[in-house]
Design a protein around this motif. Structure first.
Motif, PDB file in Angstrom:
ATOM      1  N   ASN A 447      51.904 -22.636  83.611  1.00 17.59           N
ATOM      2  CA  ASN A 447      51.004 -22.289  82.524  1.00 17.59           C
ATOM      3  C   ASN A 447      50.529 -23.531  81.773  1.00 17.59           C
ATOM      4  O   ASN A 447      49.516 -23.497  81.074  1.00 17.59           O
ATOM      5  N   TYR A 448      51.287 -24.624  81.903  1.00 19.35           N
ATOM      6  CA  TYR A 448      50.968 -25.852  81.174  1.00 19.35           C
ATOM      7  C   TYR A 448      50.152 -26.834  82.011  1.00 19.35           C
ATOM      8  O   TYR A 448      49.968 -27.982  81.620  1.00 19.35           O
ATOM      9  N   ALA A 449      49.663 -26.417  83.147  1.00 21.17           N
ATOM     10  CA  ALA A 449      48.859 -27.297  83.985  1.00 21.17           C
ATOM     11  C   ALA A 449      47.443 -27.378  83.422  1.00 21.17           C
ATOM     12  O   ALA A 449      46.680 -26.408  83.466  1.00 21.17           O
ATOM     13  N   THR A 450      47.083 -28.533  82.891  1.00 26.73           N
ATOM     14  CA  THR A 450      45.773 -28.729  82.287  1.00 26.73           C
ATOM     15  C   THR A 450      45.284 -30.153  82.535  1.00 26.73           C
ATOM     16  O   THR A 450      46.063 -31.042  82.879  1.00 26.73           O
ATOM     17  N   VAL A 451      44.013 -30.346  82.336  1.00 27.22           N
ATOM     18  CA  VAL A 451      43.397 -31.669  82.344  1.00 27.22           C
ATOM     19  C   VAL A 451      42.676 -31.849  81.019  1.00 27.22           C
ATOM     20  O   VAL A 451      41.961 -30.943  80.567  1.00 27.22           O
ATOM     21  N   SER A 452      42.861 -33.005  80.376  1.00 23.24           N
ATOM     22  CA  SER A 452      42.209 -33.290  79.099  1.00 23.24           C
ATOM     23  C   SER A 452      41.198 -34.413  79.257  1.00 23.24           C
ATOM     24  O   SER A 452      41.470 -35.409  79.925  1.00 23.24           O
ATOM     25  N   PHE A 453      40.035 -34.222  78.659  1.00 30.17           N
ATOM     26  CA  PHE A 453      38.965 -35.219  78.737  1.00 30.17           C
ATOM     27  C   PHE A 453      38.033 -35.026  77.543  1.00 30.17           C
ATOM     28  O   PHE A 453      37.674 -33.889  77.212  1.00 30.17           O
ATOM     29  N   ASN A 454      37.679 -36.136  76.890  1.00 32.54           N
ATOM     30  CA  ASN A 454      36.785 -36.060  75.728  1.00 32.54           C
ATOM     31  C   ASN A 454      37.285 -35.059  74.689  1.00 32.54           C
ATOM     32  O   ASN A 454      36.526 -34.244  74.166  1.00 32.54           O
ATOM     33  N   ASN A 455      38.598 -35.116  74.439  1.00 34.11           N
ATOM     34  CA  ASN A 455      39.231 -34.239  73.450  1.00 34.11           C
ATOM     35  C   ASN A 455      39.107 -32.756  73.793  1.00 34.11           C
ATOM     36  O   ASN A 455      39.223 -31.897  72.918  1.00 34.11           O
ATOM     37  N   GLN A 456      38.867 -32.469  75.053  1.00 33.19           N
ATOM     38  CA  GLN A 456      38.778 -31.091  75.519  1.00 33.19           C
ATOM     39  C   GLN A 456      39.880 -30.850  76.545  1.00 33.19           C
ATOM     40  O   GLN A 456      40.128 -31.689  77.413  1.00 33.19           O
ATOM     41  N   THR A 457      40.559 -29.710  76.476  1.00 36.18           N
ATOM     42  CA  THR A 457      41.616 -29.373  77.415  1.00 36.18           C
ATOM     43  C   THR A 457      41.174 -28.219  78.299  1.00 36.18           C
ATOM     44  O   THR A 457      40.799 -27.155  77.798  1.00 36.18           O
ATOM     45  N   ILE A 458      41.213 -28.463  79.611  1.00 34.80           N
ATOM     46  CA  ILE A 458      40.786 -27.456  80.572  1.00 34.80           C
ATOM     47  C   ILE A 458      41.993 -26.963  81.342  1.00 34.80           C
ATOM     48  O   ILE A 458      42.714 -27.755  81.969  1.00 34.80           O
ATOM     49  N   ALA A 459      42.260 -25.667  81.296  1.00 37.51           N
ATOM     50  CA  ALA A 459      43.354 -25.080  82.068  1.00 37.51           C
ATOM     51  C   ALA A 459      42.976 -25.084  83.542  1.00 37.51           C
ATOM     52  O   ALA A 459      41.841 -24.769  83.897  1.00 37.51           O
ATOM     53  N   THR A 460      43.921 -25.451  84.392  1.00 33.15           N
ATOM     54  CA  THR A 460      43.629 -25.569  85.821  1.00 33.15           C
ATOM     55  C   THR A 460      44.209 -24.408  86.629  1.00 33.15           C
ATOM     56  O   THR A 460      44.646 -24.568  87.763  1.00 33.15           O
ATOM     57  N   ASN A 461      44.209 -23.235  85.998  1.00 32.47           N
ATOM     58  CA  ASN A 461      44.585 -21.991  86.676  1.00 32.47           C
ATOM     59  C   ASN A 461      45.966 -22.086  87.324  1.00 32.47           C
ATOM     60  O   ASN A 461      46.155 -21.690  88.475  1.00 32.47           O
ATOM     61  N   LEU A 462      46.907 -22.617  86.579  1.00 37.26           N
ATOM     62  CA  LEU A 462      48.304 -22.726  87.006  1.00 37.26           C
ATOM     63  C   LEU A 462      48.513 -23.696  88.170  1.00 37.26           C
ATOM     64  O   LEU A 462      49.556 -23.671  88.803  1.00 37.26           O
ATOM     65  N   SER A 463      47.564 -24.557  88.433  1.00 33.60           N
ATOM     66  CA  SER A 463      47.708 -25.518  89.533  1.00 33.60           C
ATOM     67  C   SER A 463      47.885 -26.931  88.991  1.00 33.60           C
ATOM     68  O   SER A 463      47.021 -27.446  88.268  1.00 33.60           O
ATOM     69  N   PHE A 464      48.993 -27.571  89.390  1.00 34.33           N
ATOM     70  CA  PHE A 464      49.212 -28.960  89.025  1.00 34.33           C
ATOM     71  C   PHE A 464      48.514 -29.917  89.990  1.00 34.33           C
ATOM     72  O   PHE A 464      48.534 -31.128  89.785  1.00 34.33           O
ATOM     73  N   VAL A 465      47.921 -29.384  91.037  1.00 36.52           N
ATOM     74  CA  VAL A 465      47.203 -30.246  91.978  1.00 36.52           C
ATOM     75  C   VAL A 465      46.083 -30.991  91.257  1.00 36.52           C
ATOM     76  O   VAL A 465      45.877 -32.189  91.478  1.00 36.52           O
ATOM     77  N   TYR A 466      45.373 -30.307  90.367  1.00 34.52           N
ATOM     78  CA  TYR A 466      44.213 -30.919  89.714  1.00 34.52           C
ATOM     79  C   TYR A 466      44.603 -32.039  88.750  1.00 34.52           C
ATOM     80  O   TYR A 466      44.027 -33.133  88.831  1.00 34.52           O
ATOM     81  N   PRO A 467      45.553 -31.845  87.839  1.00 39.68           N
ATOM     82  CA  PRO A 467      45.915 -32.960  86.960  1.00 39.68           C
ATOM     83  C   PRO A 467      46.527 -34.143  87.698  1.00 39.68           C
ATOM     84  O   PRO A 467      46.420 -35.279  87.234  1.00 39.68           O
ATOM     85  N   VAL A 468      47.147 -33.910  88.846  1.00 42.10           N
ATOM     86  CA  VAL A 468      47.782 -35.014  89.558  1.00 42.10           C
ATOM     87  C   VAL A 468      46.796 -35.754  90.465  1.00 42.10           C
ATOM     88  O   VAL A 468      46.781 -36.977  90.529  1.00 42.10           O
ATOM     89  N   TYR A 469      45.941 -35.015  91.169  1.00 43.03           N
ATOM     90  CA  TYR A 469      45.101 -35.636  92.195  1.00 43.03           C
ATOM     91  C   TYR A 469      43.685 -35.971  91.735  1.00 43.03           C
ATOM     92  O   TYR A 469      43.004 -36.767  92.389  1.00 43.03           O
ATOM     93  N   ALA A 470      43.198 -35.349  90.669  1.00 45.11           N
ATOM     94  CA  ALA A 470      41.818 -35.595  90.258  1.00 45.11           C
ATOM     95  C   ALA A 470      41.609 -37.065  89.929  1.00 45.11           C
ATOM     96  O   ALA A 470      42.426 -37.696  89.261  1.00 45.11           O
ATOM     97  N   LYS A 471      40.515 -37.614  90.405  1.00 50.65           N
ATOM     98  CA  LYS A 471      40.203 -39.028  90.171  1.00 50.65           C
ATOM     99  C   LYS A 471      40.018 -39.268  88.685  1.00 50.65           C
ATOM    100  O   LYS A 471      39.346 -38.519  87.992  1.00 50.65           O
ATOM    101  N   ASN A 472      40.590 -40.345  88.228  1.00 53.16           N
ATOM    102  CA  ASN A 472      40.704 -40.606  86.804  1.00 53.16           C
ATOM    103  C   ASN A 472      39.806 -41.772  86.400  1.00 53.16           C
ATOM    104  O   ASN A 472      40.002 -42.891  86.862  1.00 53.16           O
ATOM    105  N   PRO A 473      38.820 -41.527  85.505  1.00 52.18           N
ATOM    106  CA  PRO A 473      37.943 -42.620  85.079  1.00 52.18           C
ATOM    107  C   PRO A 473      38.565 -43.529  84.037  1.00 52.18           C
ATOM    108  O   PRO A 473      37.940 -44.470  83.588  1.00 52.18           O
TER     109      PRO A 473
END
Length: 483
Positions: A447-473
């Motif tokens: 439930n805590y799997a999220t990505v934060s960007f520009n002070n916005q937090t996006i829930a990644t639908n219970l997947s930690f794949v996105y916060p770990v693998y997404a390319k980071n600027p």
């Protein structure tokens, strides 16, 4: 009294079987089939079920019971068998039995690794992944569920991993003092959705999130459109060494290439092992379901030789446990191995087998040469009706290696009451959450799997794949507050 206990036990089994037949998933044609989401045959098959035939009324609670649990457990078994069906080069199921084409890769093994989906270009990694695939071998680069960063920093960001609470990052060590190995797969529905909507970067996730209620909301299964929905597989394997007593006939086996970057080897050089025989020991299946349950369902399976359910029973068993030593009575159960002085908090592979011998568990006064791997013990017993369903499936799979696997549990989330509970409340796999079993809950954690960007937090639908693998600027963070 003994006669009464026997009669009661038999009645319980009959009741559970009847529940399976009455409450479990039905085929799209409406004809019930306990072992397959299809009208024929009434035996394990390659058809992946769309959903669970179970509806709850207002006020459903998350306690396990013999009415609500069996439908989910049968759904889990049907999914597990269909995913592990032998397949052709295109990933399509072949044959009429799971025992056919024993050397063929399974359906799920054709799914993409997140590194492929997210397009990482770490030198040597993605190239070798492709080489291994072309040679028909599996490819491993993780020795825990939480991937470690690469030396050059271009693959995983160390700061991102600090928030990756899905696993505690400790490795699991087997009876031969080798590290267990891990892999993650995304099915075509999820990988295609991710690529099509530019969700491979944090910027892309942000762009999608601000237009979609700050949630990725992955595609769910839908029988009407023949869509099985988004799915992630997390599998654990161990290196099999027949010379040390490992019985390869008891496992689903594959040949594999193992890649360890130079940051995690004793001589600080890349370690590349090829043609290594490995056996499947654990599997999480995460599914986004559709109209009936409309939530995520977690199914977790283990090999029966992983660890005993009861340490006392282990003393009377002649079985060779993969992650438990009956002779080590004074060993602390489920204790994560410590890192060694001078290794900067990293776990380091020796360049020759046994690769993890420096981290072995030993009883007080025992010599290091007599040490053992993890002393894994199951914290929560398998629910009795889940175990009865296991017996039904294992009997049906008798004569195949798949009879040596069993469902540990099925966990789902309910939406009828607020806050949504999970059932069961706790669920852990001894090879995937070895050291955090007492508090492990797949859904509560994810439930805590999220990505934060520009002070916005996006829930990644219970997947930690996105916060770990997404390319980071460089202006982002992943979150994973541990519950």
């Amino acid at each position: 009294m003994k006669k009464f206990i026997v009669i009661f036990a038999i009645a319980g089994i009959i009741f559970a079987c009847n529940q399976v037949r009455k409450e479990s998933a039905k085929s799209s044609s409406g004809i019930y089939n306990a072992f397959c989401d299809s009208s024929s045959p009434n035996s394990p098959c390659s058809v992946i079920p769309f959903d669970v035939n179970e509806k709850f009324g207002i006020g459903y609670d998350s306690f396990l019971d013999s009415i609500h649990q069996p439908p989910f457990d049968v759904f889990s078994w049907q999914t597990f068998i269909a995913l592990n069906w032998p397949s052709n080069a295109a990933g399509k199921p072949i044959g009429t039995s799971i025992a056919d084409s024993a050397n063929a890769p399974r359906v799920w093994e054709h799914y993409l690794d997140p590194a492929e989906v997210f397009g990482h270009s770490t030198p040597g990694l993605t190239f070798r992944l492709g080489v291994a695939k072309n040679s028909g071998q599996k490819f491993f680069y993780m020795d825990s569920k939480a991937p470690h960063p690469m030396l050059n920093g271009t693959f995983f960001d160390v700061n991102k991993l600090k928030g990756f609470q899905e696993a505690d990052g400790h490795p699991l060590i087997d009876r031969n003092l080798n590290f267990a190995l891990y892999e993650i797969k995304m099915n075509p529905v999820e990988s295609s959705f991710t690529i099509a909507h530019n969700l491979t970067t944090v910027q892309g996730i942000y762009n999608w999130g601000i237009k979609n209620n700050n949630n990725i909301n992955l595609p769910a299964s839908d029988s009407a459109s023949n869509n099985i929905g988004s799915m992630e597989i997390k599998a654990s394997w161990r290196i099999l060494v027949p010379a040390l007593g490992d019985d390869t006939t008891r496992y689903y086996c594959r040949r594999a290439t193992i890649f360890i970057d130079s940051l995690h080897t004793r001589n600080h050089k890349q370690l590349i092992l090829t043609n290594v025989q490995v056996g499947l020991v654990g599997m999480h299946i995460i599914r986004k379901t559709g109209k009936v349950s409309n939530k995520e369902i977690w199914s977790t399976f283990e090999h029966v030789d992983n660890t005993p359910d009861n340490p006392q029973d282990a003393q009377q068993s002649n079985r060779q446990w993969s992650f438990y030593n009956p002779a080590c009575l004074n060993c602390t159960p489920n204790a994560a191995p410590d890192t060694l002085k001078g290794d900067n908090g990293q776990y380091i592979w020796d360049i020759k087998m046994p690769y993890a011998h420096r981290y072995g568990v030993k009883a007080p006064g025992q010599a290091l040469k007599d040490s053992f791997g993890a002393q894994a013990v199951r914290v929560y017993p398998i629910y009795k009706y889940t175990e009865l369903i296991n017996q039904l499936w294992q009997q049906e799979l008798k004569g195949t290696v798949w009879a040596n696997y069993r469902l540990i549990g099925s966990q789902w989330q309910q939406s009828e009451i607020n806050p949504s509970p999970t059932a069961p409340n706790f669920l852990a796999n001894t090879t995937l959450e070895t050291y955090i079993q007492s508090t492990a809950s797949c859904i509560n954690c994810h439930n805590y799997a999220t990505v934060s960007f520009n002070n916005q937090t996006i829930a990644t639908n219970l997947s930690f794949v996105y916060p770990v693998y997404a390319k980071n600027p460089g202006n982002t963070s992943s979150t994973g507050k541990k519950k």
